[in-house]
Design an enzyme around this catalytic site. Structure first.
Site, mmCIF file in Angstrom:
data_model
loop_
_atom_site.group_PDB
_atom_site.id
_atom_site.type_symbol
_atom_site.label_atom_id
_atom_site.label_comp_id
_atom_site.label_asym_id
_atom_site.label_seq_id
_atom_site.Cartn_x
_atom_site.Cartn_y
_atom_site.Cartn_z
ATOM 1 N N ILE A 142 58.258 99.038 25.838
ATOM 2 C CA ILE A 142 57.952 98.209 27.011
ATOM 3 C C ILE A 142 58.296 96.763 26.678
ATOM 4 C CG2 ILE A 142 56.186 97.521 28.671
ATOM 5 C CD1 ILE A 142 54.590 100.012 27.832
ATOM 6 N N ASP A 143 59.263 96.219 27.403
ATOM 7 C CA ASP A 143 59.737 94.858 27.131
ATOM 8 C C ASP A 143 60.113 94.204 28.467
ATOM 9 O OD1 ASP A 143 60.538 92.667 25.523
ATOM 10 O OD2 ASP A 143 62.627 93.319 25.669
#
Length: 221
Positions: A142-143
């Site tokens: 998750i970025d």
């Protein structure tokens, strides 16, 4: 080549565009490598690639090579995908979800993202994708940032529970967060309390490149 060499002295911007979602998208030669930036932060390659590489090393390259499927929420220029494919030699399926179609155009042109054969890019909202997908994953990265802002839904219990559901047993979540003030520090600490300690092993890697904190979540059962 001249611009690349000159970039060891001073950054050389070679592309700039406006995006409704990211405001500004810039491609720059910096210290001999191409990087993708927004108005106020690095989006891909450069410091961001170094940050996520720390998280991947923490999980373990041998474990990642043995995985079958990886989900990347927030593709941008695709630096973490390049690390997975070029450095770790991951050959399983990678699904990348990116809201900003303009960034993917830039990633294809300047970073050859579309030449990665085991990558499928989905243009769409990460929340909706996570809600609808029926696939399960060994690793979820998750970025997600809009410049230096992180969407609130990333920290909501419903989204957390859904991410955990999509994770295979013995799978990992690698969550890149940014802490710029005390309220965001409190936000991160609260986030960690949403996980059952008997089902998940959680560790944090704080203060990478000053403001980033990585959260590594391992599903134990």
């Amino acid at each position: 080549m001249i611009k690349k060499l000159f970039s060891y002295l001073i950054p050389v911007k070679i592309y700039e565009a406006k995006s409704a979602l990211s405001k500004s998208i810039e491609v720059t030669w910096a210290n001999g490598e191409l990087v993708l930036d927004s108005e106020n932060t690095n989006y891909s390659y450069g410091s961001l690639q170094r940050i996520l590489k720390v998280g991947l090393k923490n999980i373990g390259y041998k474990k990642i090579i043995a995985m079958d499927s990886i989900l990347v929420l927030g593709v941008a220029g695709g630096s973490v995908i390049k690390t997975l494919v070029d450095e770790i030699k991951f050959e399983g399926k990678i699904t990348g979800v990116e809201l900003d179609s303009e960034i993917i155009k830039v990633a294809n042109k300047y970073f050859k993202l579309n030449e990665i054969k085991n990558l499928e890019v989905v243009i769409g909202d990460a929340f909706e994708f996570v809600l609808k997908t029926k696939d399960r994953y060994d690793l979820i990265i998750i970025d997600i940032f809009q410049d230096i802002t992180m969407p609130n839904f990333l920290f909501e219990t419903f989204f957390i529970n859904r991410i955990c559901y999509l994770l295979k047993n013995k799978g990992f979540v690698l969550f890149n967060t940014m802490i710029l003030n005390e309220s965001q520090n409190i936000r991160n600490k609260k986030y960690l309390t949403d996980f059952n300690e008997h089902q998940f092993k959680i560790r944090t890697i704080p203060r990478i490149e000053v403001h980033n904190e990585l959260i590594v979540i391992e599903k134990m059962v």
